[in-house]
Structure formats: structure tokens, C-alpha cells
Design an enzyme around this catalytic site. Structure first.
Site, mmCIF file in Angstrom:
data_model
loop_
_atom_site.group_PDB
_atom_site.id
_atom_site.type_symbol
_atom_site.label_atom_id
_atom_site.label_comp_id
_atom_site.label_asym_id
_atom_site.label_seq_id
_atom_site.Cartn_x
_atom_site.Cartn_y
_atom_site.Cartn_z
ATOM 1 N N TRP A 1 -7.980 -7.051 5.675
ATOM 2 C CA TRP A 1 -6.472 -7.439 5.367
ATOM 3 C C TRP A 1 -5.921 -8.831 6.208
ATOM 4 O O TRP A 1 -6.643 -7.817 7.757
ATOM 5 C CB TRP A 1 -5.371 -6.088 5.567
ATOM 6 C CG TRP A 1 -5.740 -5.029 4.547
ATOM 7 C CD1 TRP A 1 -5.991 -3.809 5.290
ATOM 8 C CD2 TRP A 1 -4.503 -4.686 3.252
ATOM 9 N NE1 TRP A 1 -6.369 -2.942 3.807
ATOM 10 C CE2 TRP A 1 -4.942 -3.614 2.793
ATOM 11 C CE3 TRP A 1 -3.922 -5.376 3.299
ATOM 12 C CZ2 TRP A 1 -4.722 -3.146 1.479
ATOM 13 C CZ3 TRP A 1 -3.622 -5.734 1.910
ATOM 14 C CH2 TRP A 1 -3.792 -3.866 1.323
ATOM 15 N N ARG B 1 -14.576 0.486 4.882
ATOM 16 C CA ARG B 1 -13.366 -0.108 4.759
ATOM 17 C C ARG B 1 -12.355 0.150 5.977
ATOM 18 O O ARG B 1 -11.813 1.115 5.966
ATOM 19 C CB ARG B 1 -12.442 -0.414 3.281
ATOM 20 C CG ARG B 1 -13.300 -0.522 2.334
ATOM 21 C CD ARG B 1 -12.112 -0.089 1.321
ATOM 22 N NE ARG B 1 -11.834 1.039 0.098
ATOM 23 C CZ ARG B 1 -10.838 1.746 0.331
ATOM 24 N NH1 ARG B 1 -10.161 1.089 1.133
ATOM 25 N NH2 ARG B 1 -10.859 2.835 0.126
ATOM 26 N N PRO B 2 -12.007 -1.490 6.116
ATOM 27 C CA PRO B 2 -10.390 -1.058 7.446
ATOM 28 C C PRO B 2 -9.260 -0.569 6.708
ATOM 29 O O PRO B 2 -8.664 -1.602 5.515
ATOM 30 C CB PRO B 2 -10.734 -2.412 8.487
ATOM 31 C CG PRO B 2 -10.682 -3.050 7.221
ATOM 32 C CD PRO B 2 -12.268 -2.797 5.566
ATOM 33 N N THR B 3 -9.167 -0.172 6.581
ATOM 34 C CA THR B 3 -7.806 0.782 5.775
ATOM 35 C C THR B 3 -6.220 0.413 6.538
ATOM 36 O O THR B 3 -6.127 0.690 7.404
ATOM 37 C CB THR B 3 -7.593 1.936 5.407
ATOM 38 O OG1 THR B 3 -7.366 3.298 6.434
ATOM 39 C CG2 THR B 3 -9.493 2.095 4.189
ATOM 40 N N VAL B 4 -5.388 0.752 5.295
ATOM 41 C CA VAL B 4 -4.028 0.835 6.251
ATOM 42 C C VAL B 4 -3.224 2.243 5.698
ATOM 43 O O VAL B 4 -3.753 2.995 4.661
ATOM 44 C CB VAL B 4 -3.001 -0.275 5.908
ATOM 45 C CG1 VAL B 4 -2.947 -1.742 7.099
ATOM 46 C CG2 VAL B 4 -2.759 -1.057 4.074
ATOM 47 N N CYS C 1 0.918 -1.384 0.116
ATOM 48 C CA CYS C 1 -0.582 -0.407 0.238
ATOM 49 C C CYS C 1 0.854 0.477 -0.085
ATOM 50 O O CYS C 1 1.643 1.910 0.513
ATOM 51 C CB CYS C 1 -0.973 -0.105 1.093
ATOM 52 S SG CYS C 1 -1.886 1.592 1.048
ATOM 53 N N TYR D 1 -5.473 5.290 -9.231
ATOM 54 C CA TYR D 1 -6.258 4.495 -8.738
ATOM 55 C C TYR D 1 -7.567 4.834 -9.382
ATOM 56 O O TYR D 1 -8.517 4.553 -9.685
ATOM 57 C CB TYR D 1 -6.828 4.632 -7.103
ATOM 58 C CG TYR D 1 -5.467 4.098 -6.332
ATOM 59 C CD1 TYR D 1 -5.685 2.777 -6.221
ATOM 60 C CD2 TYR D 1 -4.659 4.623 -5.737
ATOM 61 C CE1 TYR D 1 -5.137 1.863 -5.216
ATOM 62 C CE2 TYR D 1 -3.702 3.819 -5.094
ATOM 63 C CZ TYR D 1 -3.926 2.855 -4.635
ATOM 64 O OH TYR D 1 -2.349 1.510 -4.225
#
Length: 334
Positions: free
Chosen positions: A87, A119-122, A51, A185
Site C-alpha cells: 500500500w 502481505r503488509p495489510t490494513v 478495505c 473474497y
């Protein structure tokens, strides 16, 4: 029984344009009552090497010497084959993060806010004591590390966000975010020809401008690396191995730009950049893993053999543009 294929959140408007979700946990770090306490060992930074948003926080953590103050948890480059976007810590023993004891990053999001629906993001900073997500503001996280976390910087740490340049740094970083960082993106996740071509044109117009800017400057603001260079690097280093083909951003490769290519190698060869870059993970994710706005099959699960990345170690001679003639940049201390 096979696990169901996850359904990605739309994040695509009626014109087929990709609109990235906003960050949910954006409380800043600092010493005020309404800010997150600065304390060594209290937080764990969760990331995935694939990422770009997460990578830049890891680069800054390394450049500033914050490794002992903030621990690091690494998620797999492959998204789990479950009924949601997530993730997974499948790289760790028993498939759980060794500090937080979680299998999925969504667990710290849900524990912090049971109603969280994004969304769970990093990257995401997690309070280890509470086991909750406290900051996933990838846009400002590096700035927090550069300023609020100064008491834990290593001796002679670089000043990546100098006060006299912050307004200019923020302005250029914002342009690069919209047109380049997120621009790739917008190309890859576009769901109409019109949206794709619009994003494509903006992306390469901006890269053309940056190519010209770097013709006379070693880095974006002159002789020393700033936060903006970190942000641009995270996209450029993924471009030829992923975005060019997987996201159809294929007018030019970065190796086709003399100045951008030399600049990229200069950064890659600087400690903190290349040694935190995992080309294998990047290729696996972008070519084989499911994406957040895509439901198509990934090229029959074939991993591209190229491109050859050994050329990242080739001589760049960018130091000739700088007042500092060292092969590796000697950072200006604060």
C-alpha cells in the site's frame, strides 16, 4: 523502463480455494505487562478507504470519539506498480505519510520484523515513537477499541460490545466473517469452478438468512448497533459497487433484498458510517487496481460508470422496527 508487475502471494490451495493469511502482529491493547500500552497520541491507525477490514476500525474509531487519541493515515486505493504487494501513501504531499514519513506500509512491518514475509495489510496500528507495526489483527482490533480504549471514549459513547451480548456477538461475527466478509473474497479469488461455486452458494445462503433475521430487527441484535453490525456493513456497502461484478458474486444485489437494503441505508445514514465510506475509492480499487490473488488484467482499465449511489440517502423507515423512533439512532450509552 517499466516497473515489473508485482507477484501476489498464493493464498490459494490446491483445490483453488482462497485462504487468507493470518495476522502477524496480534498483541492486544491493555494494562498488563505483555499488552500494548493505552496512551493517547502514541499510535497511528493506517488504513485504505477501499478495505472493509480497515473501514470497520475507522467506523468504530468515529463512533467512540477516538479521533483525538488515535491519528489516521490513509493509503491510496491503487496498489503501487512494484514487484510486491503493498500500500502506498501517494495521496499525501511528496508521497509520504506526514507523521511516519513512510512511502509504503511495508516499511513499518519490516521495521518491526525484518523477516516479515507476508502481505503488509490494513488496518495496522503503528507505534509512532518507534515507527513500527504493533497490531494488524483486524478481527479483534474493533474489540480493543471498544474495551481497552474506553478511558478515551467520548461522553455517552455507544456500547458496541456490551458484556451481556459478547458471546452472541462473537459467534455471529465469526459466521459473518467466514461466509460473508471473507466469503466475497472466496468467490473473487477462487481459482477453480468448484471452489467458486461452493463459496458463492454459502455466501448467498447466509445473506438469505440475514435478510430474514432483519425482517423483525432493526439491527442484528435488536434496537441498537453493535460491533457485528459494523462488520456486516463494511461488506454490504461494497457489494453492489464492487463485489457483485468484480468478484462474480452476482446472484443478487443488496438492493434486491428489502430488509438488507433498508438496514444498509439505515447504517449509512448514521454518522460514522456513510461519512467514512468512499465509493469512488472502492470502485477504483476493485475495478482498476491489482488484487492480492489475481494476475489478470482489469477490464482494459475501464472504470464502471455505475451504479448510482445517491439512493443510499433514500428513506428506509427501519426505525419502525425499533423502540427508538428517531430517524437517526440515538445510541444507548454505557
Amino acid at each position: 523502463m517499466e516497473k515489473s508487475q508485482k507477484q501476489a502471494p498464493t493464498e490459494v490451495d490446491e483445490k483453488g480455494k482462497f485462504n487468507r493469511q493470518k495476522n502477524h502482529f496480534n498483541t492486544p491493547f491493555g494494562n498488563n505487562p505483555d499488552e500494548l500500552l493505552i496512551e493517547a497520541g502514541r499510535y497511528r491507525l493506517l488504513w485504505a478507504a477501499v478495505c472493509p477490514w480497515a473501514h470497520r476500525s475507522v467506523i468504530v474509531r468515529s463512533l467512540l470519539g477516538l479521533e483525538d487519541a488515535i491519528s489516521l493515515g490513509t493509503a491510496s486505493p491503487m496498489r503501487p506498480n512494484i514487484d510486491r504487494v503493498d500500500w502506498e501513501f501517494s495521496l499525501d504531499i511528496d508521497g509520504v505519510d506526514p507523521v511516519l514519513g513512510i512511502q509504503y506500509i511495508s516499511e513499518v512491518y519490516k521495521k518491526a520484523d525484518p523477516e516479515y514475509a507476508g502481505r503488509p495489510t490494513v488496518p495496522v496500528m503503528v507505534d509512532i515513537k518507534e515507527g513500527i507495526a504493533v497490531n494488524n489483527d483486524y478481527f479483534r482490533l474493533t474489540n480493543h477499541l471498544e474495551t481497552a480504549w474506553a478511558p478515551f471514549h467520548k461522553e455517552n459513547a455507544p456500547d458496541l460490545y456490551p458484556k451481556h451480548l459478547r458471546e452472541e456477538i462473537d459467534a455471529l461475527s465469526d459466521v459473518i466473517f467466514h461466509d460473508v466478509n471473507n466469503g466475497v473474497y472466496k468467490c473473487g479469488f477462487a481459482r477453480s469452478q468448484e471452489a467458486y461455486e461452493e463459496a458463492y452458494d454459502v455466501l448467498f445462503e447466509r445473506l438469505d438468512e440475514l435478510e430474514q433475521r432483519l425482517a423483525t430487527k432493526r439491527f442484528l441484535f435488536g434496537d441498537f448497533i453493535t460491533d457485528t453490525d459494523v462488520r456486516l456493513y463494511a461488506t454490504l456497502v461494497r457489494f453492489d459497487v464492487a463485489y457483485y461484478s468484480a468478484f462474480k458474486a452476482n446472484r443478487n444485489r443488496i438492493v434486491d433484498y428489502p430488509n438488507l437494503w433498508g438496514y444498509l441505508r439505515d447504517l449509512y445514514q448514521t454518522p460514522g458510517f456513510g461519512d467514512t465510506t468512499d465509493f469512488d475509492a472502492i470502485k477504483i480499487h476493485y475495478h482498476l487496481s491489482n488484487h492480492i490473488a489475481s494476475d489478470d488484467q482489469k477490464s482494459l482499465n475501464i472504470l464502471p460508470k455505475g451504479p448510482d449511489t445517491s439512493n443510499f440517502h433514500s428513506v428506509h423507515n427501519r426505525e419502525e422496527l425499533s423502540g427508538n423512533k428517531e430517524k437517526f439512532l440515538i445510541h444507548e450509552s454505557k
